[in-house]
Design a protein around this motif. Structure first.
Motif, short mmCIF file in Angstrom:
data_model
loop_
_atom_site.label_atom_id
_atom_site.label_comp_id
_atom_site.label_asym_id
_atom_site.label_seq_id
_atom_site.Cartn_x
_atom_site.Cartn_y
_atom_site.Cartn_z
N SER A 178 0.83 -1.21 0.00
CA SER A 178 0.00 0.00 0.00
C SER A 178 0.86 1.26 0.00
O SER A 178 0.58 2.23 -0.71
CB SER A 178 -0.93 -0.02 1.22
OG SER A 178 -1.68 1.17 1.31
N TYR A 179 1.92 1.23 0.78
CA TYR A 179 2.83 2.37 0.86
C TYR A 179 3.45 2.68 -0.49
O TYR A 179 3.51 3.83 -0.93
CB TYR A 179 3.92 2.06 1.89
CG TYR A 179 4.95 3.14 2.10
CD1 TYR A 179 4.66 4.27 2.84
CD2 TYR A 179 6.24 3.00 1.57
CE1 TYR A 179 5.62 5.25 3.07
CE2 TYR A 179 7.20 3.98 1.79
CZ TYR A 179 6.89 5.10 2.54
OH TYR A 179 7.85 6.07 2.74
N MET A 180 3.87 1.65 -1.21
CA MET A 180 4.55 1.85 -2.49
C MET A 180 3.59 2.21 -3.62
O MET A 180 4.03 2.64 -4.69
CB MET A 180 5.34 0.59 -2.85
CG MET A 180 6.52 0.32 -1.92
SD MET A 180 7.68 1.72 -1.78
CE MET A 180 8.44 1.67 -3.40
N GLN A 181 2.30 2.08 -3.39
CA GLN A 181 1.32 2.49 -4.40
C GLN A 181 1.32 3.99 -4.62
O GLN A 181 0.72 4.49 -5.57
CB GLN A 181 -0.07 1.99 -4.01
CG GLN A 181 -0.26 0.50 -4.23
CD GLN A 181 -1.61 0.00 -3.75
OE1 GLN A 181 -2.43 0.76 -3.21
NE2 GLN A 181 -1.86 -1.29 -3.94
N GLN A 182 2.03 4.73 -3.75
CA GLN A 182 2.12 6.17 -3.93
C GLN A 182 3.09 6.55 -5.04
O GLN A 182 3.22 7.73 -5.38
CB GLN A 182 2.55 6.82 -2.61
CG GLN A 182 1.56 6.61 -1.47
CD GLN A 182 2.08 7.16 -0.16
OE1 GLN A 182 2.08 8.38 0.08
NE2 GLN A 182 2.55 6.27 0.71
N GLY A 183 3.77 5.56 -5.61
CA GLY A 183 4.62 5.81 -6.76
C GLY A 183 6.05 6.18 -6.45
O GLY A 183 6.76 6.73 -7.31
N PHE A 184 6.52 5.86 -5.26
CA PHE A 184 7.90 6.19 -4.90
C PHE A 184 8.89 5.41 -5.76
O PHE A 184 8.65 4.27 -6.16
CB PHE A 184 8.16 5.90 -3.43
CG PHE A 184 7.24 6.64 -2.50
CD1 PHE A 184 7.03 8.01 -2.66
CD2 PHE A 184 6.56 5.98 -1.48
CE1 PHE A 184 6.17 8.71 -1.83
CE2 PHE A 184 5.71 6.67 -0.63
CZ PHE A 184 5.51 8.03 -0.81
N GLY A 185 10.05 6.05 -6.00
CA GLY A 185 11.07 5.42 -6.82
C GLY A 185 11.82 4.32 -6.12
O GLY A 185 12.49 3.51 -6.77
N GLY A 186 11.72 4.27 -4.80
CA GLY A 186 12.45 3.24 -4.08
C GLY A 186 12.05 3.15 -2.63
O GLY A 186 11.28 3.96 -2.10
N PHE A 187 12.62 2.14 -1.98
CA PHE A 187 12.38 1.87 -0.55
C PHE A 187 13.68 1.37 0.03
O PHE A 187 14.39 0.57 -0.60
CB PHE A 187 11.29 0.82 -0.40
CG PHE A 187 10.87 0.55 1.03
CD1 PHE A 187 9.78 1.20 1.57
CD2 PHE A 187 11.57 -0.36 1.83
CE1 PHE A 187 9.38 0.96 2.89
CE2 PHE A 187 11.18 -0.60 3.14
CZ PHE A 187 10.07 0.05 3.67
N ILE A 188 14.01 1.83 1.23
CA ILE A 188 15.20 1.31 1.91
C ILE A 188 14.81 0.39 3.05
O ILE A 188 13.96 0.72 3.88
CB ILE A 188 16.12 2.45 2.43
CG1 ILE A 188 17.36 1.85 3.11
CG2 ILE A 188 15.38 3.41 3.35
CD1 ILE A 188 18.45 2.85 3.44
N LEU A 189 15.40 -0.78 3.06
CA LEU A 189 15.18 -1.74 4.13
C LEU A 189 16.06 -1.40 5.32
O LEU A 189 17.27 -1.22 5.18
CB LEU A 189 15.52 -3.16 3.66
CG LEU A 189 14.71 -3.76 2.51
CD1 LEU A 189 15.28 -5.12 2.15
CD2 LEU A 189 13.25 -3.88 2.88
N MET A 190 15.44 -1.33 6.48
CA MET A 190 16.17 -1.16 7.73
C MET A 190 15.94 -2.38 8.60
O MET A 190 15.25 -3.33 8.19
CB MET A 190 15.71 0.13 8.42
CG MET A 190 15.88 1.39 7.59
SD MET A 190 17.61 1.79 7.23
CE MET A 190 18.16 2.37 8.86
N GLY A 191 16.46 -2.36 9.81
CA GLY A 191 16.33 -3.52 10.69
C GLY A 191 14.89 -3.92 10.93
O GLY A 191 14.57 -5.12 11.02
N ALA A 192 13.99 -2.94 11.01
CA ALA A 192 12.58 -3.22 11.27
C ALA A 192 11.89 -3.91 10.11
O ALA A 192 10.76 -4.38 10.25
CB ALA A 192 11.85 -1.92 11.61
N ASN A 193 12.54 -3.97 8.96
CA ASN A 193 11.97 -4.64 7.79
C ASN A 193 12.48 -6.07 7.63
O ASN A 193 12.10 -6.76 6.68
CB ASN A 193 12.30 -3.87 6.51
CG ASN A 193 11.80 -2.45 6.54
OD1 ASN A 193 12.60 -1.51 6.44
ND2 ASN A 193 10.50 -2.24 6.68
N VAL A 194 13.33 -6.51 8.55
CA VAL A 194 13.90 -7.85 8.47
C VAL A 194 13.18 -8.76 9.46
O VAL A 194 13.23 -8.53 10.67
CB VAL A 194 15.41 -7.83 8.79
CG1 VAL A 194 15.99 -9.24 8.71
CG2 VAL A 194 16.14 -6.90 7.82
#
Length: 396
Positions: free
Chosen positions: A83-99
């Motif tokens: 849902s977050y990426m549906q805003q059309g962002f060019g990228g996403f950075i993974l941090m510890g909370a995403n693992v």
């Protein structure tokens, strides 16, 4: 099948890592994305750049603005990420909370790329050692590599790149090109060398090892070594002149650029003899990177939330920081610290408003969006099989 050869090169290097005394990355599991060459071949006629320009031209200003933002939310929930990426962002950075607890981020990365075509960039800080998000990375890192032969850096970063790519990640913010002569510096343990030449050799080796598989990044330009202090909490500054910089701190960055790094991360560092503003907000430093170092890839900011955390009132607003960084010459705007699920969208809206008001030239946004789009296109391909490629020429 150039991408298959690229994947196989890394796999071949990983298989031969006995000297590192670390477990090899499995090479028979499917990757979520293909490993592709960083740039179009001469025969391609610059097709990726042309396609990127066409796609960006069809975008609205708001879509272009969103495409130059790399956001973050601290969750592993696939629905929330998609849902977050549906805003059309060019990228996403993974941090510890995403693992996830089991360390397998493939479900996370798959969720991030379900809503867009071309695929958005998925990035990670996988330096190894002190800064390591993926627990499976037990390969040697800067703490030991700075005193080992350069070949050890090549082997370790080839293995690291394979691990990152196999996890569905295509950008590694993993090559520290800073030259901290003072062992008390917070960046010393993360740097690949304690003097310009040794750092340059290892930065070039790390870049060459990663680029066939993932987009590598040089950081933190123009260099933490001369500017004491931690940019997570302040704006480190130095009076080092441009000529002094060229002879010292610039050397590893130049080596990494020459080795083909895809991204250059600008630090929130003030070299006051060049510009009183942090490099990430400085047109002068962006010109130096483009004109003197000849860097033609994607310039990414360090986390803009760090500027807000510095305590300097002028940098309290992350939206204003992002607009200034874009106007100065940055292409990809990274936002992590202090952000909410709405912050990246607010940055995109702020950029849109600035372009419409004429504060940021429209062609600056188009240029940034096109550079980011070209990098995305290089990573949008069918899945690759991480297997040995017997018909490929030997590594090296």
């Amino acid at each position: 099948m150039r991408w298959r050869r690229a994947a196989a090169i890394s796999a071949a290097v990983v298989v031969g890592l006995g000297m590192l005394s670390s477990p090899a990355v499995a090479v028979d599991a499917p990757a979520t994305r293909a490993s592709v060459p960083r740039a179009p071949s001469a025969a391609d006629g610059g097709g990726i750049d042309a396609r990127a320009a066409q796609l960006v031209e069809r975008m609205s200003t708001a879509e272009q603005a969103a495409s130059v933002v790399m956001g973050h939310i601290p969750t592993t929930d696939p629905t929330a990420l998609a849902s977050y990426m549906q805003q059309g962002f060019g990228g996403f950075i993974l941090m510890g909370a995403n693992v996830p607890e089991d360390g397998d981020v493939t479900a996370v990365t798959e969720a991030l790329v379900t809503a867009a075509e071309p695929l958005p960039l998925v990035a990670i800080d996988q330096e190894g050692g002190i800064v390591s998000r993926l627990g499976a990375d037990t390969y040697p890192a800067s703490t030991s590599l700075k005193t080992q032969p350069v070949a050890a850096t090549s082997a370790a970063f080839a293995a690291r790149a394979a691990l990152v790519a196999r996890s569905g990640i295509d950008v590694n913010f993993g090559t520290v090109a800073d030259v901290p002569a003072d062992s008390a510096s917070f960046i010393f343990g993360r740097a690949l060398g304690a003097d310009p030449q040794s750092a340059a050799e290892r930065v070039a080796a790390a870049t060459t090892a990663q680029e066939p598989v993932v987009a590598s990044t040089l950081k933190h330009f123009p260099g933490h070594g001369a500017a004491p202090g931690d940019s997570h909490h302040a704006i480190p500054s130095t009076t080092e002149t441009l000529d002094e910089w060229r002879a010292t701190d610039a050397v590893p960055f130049a080596a990494g650029v020459d080795a083909g790094a895809s991204l250059l991360m600008f630090g929130h560092l003030a070299y006051t003899a060049v510009d009183a503003a942090p490099a990430s907000l400085s047109p002068a430093w962006h010109e130096i990177a483009r004109d003197e170092l000849g860097f033609d890839g994607v310039i990414v900011t360090d986390d803009l939330g760090m500027l807000s955390s510095s305590g300097v009132p002028a940098y309290a607003d992350p939206v204003a920081n992002a607009v200034t960084a874009l106007a100065a010459g940055s292409d990809l705007l990274l936002m992590i610290a202090g952000s909410t699920p709405d912050t990246a969208g607010q940055i995109a809206a702020g950029i849109t408003a600035a372009v419409e008001a004429g504060t940021v030239p429209e062609d600056r946004l188009v240029d940034a969006a096109t550079r980011v789009m070209a990098l995305r296109l290089q990573h949008t391909a069918a899945t690759a099989e991480w297997t040995l490629c017997p018909e490929c020429e030997p590594v090296g």
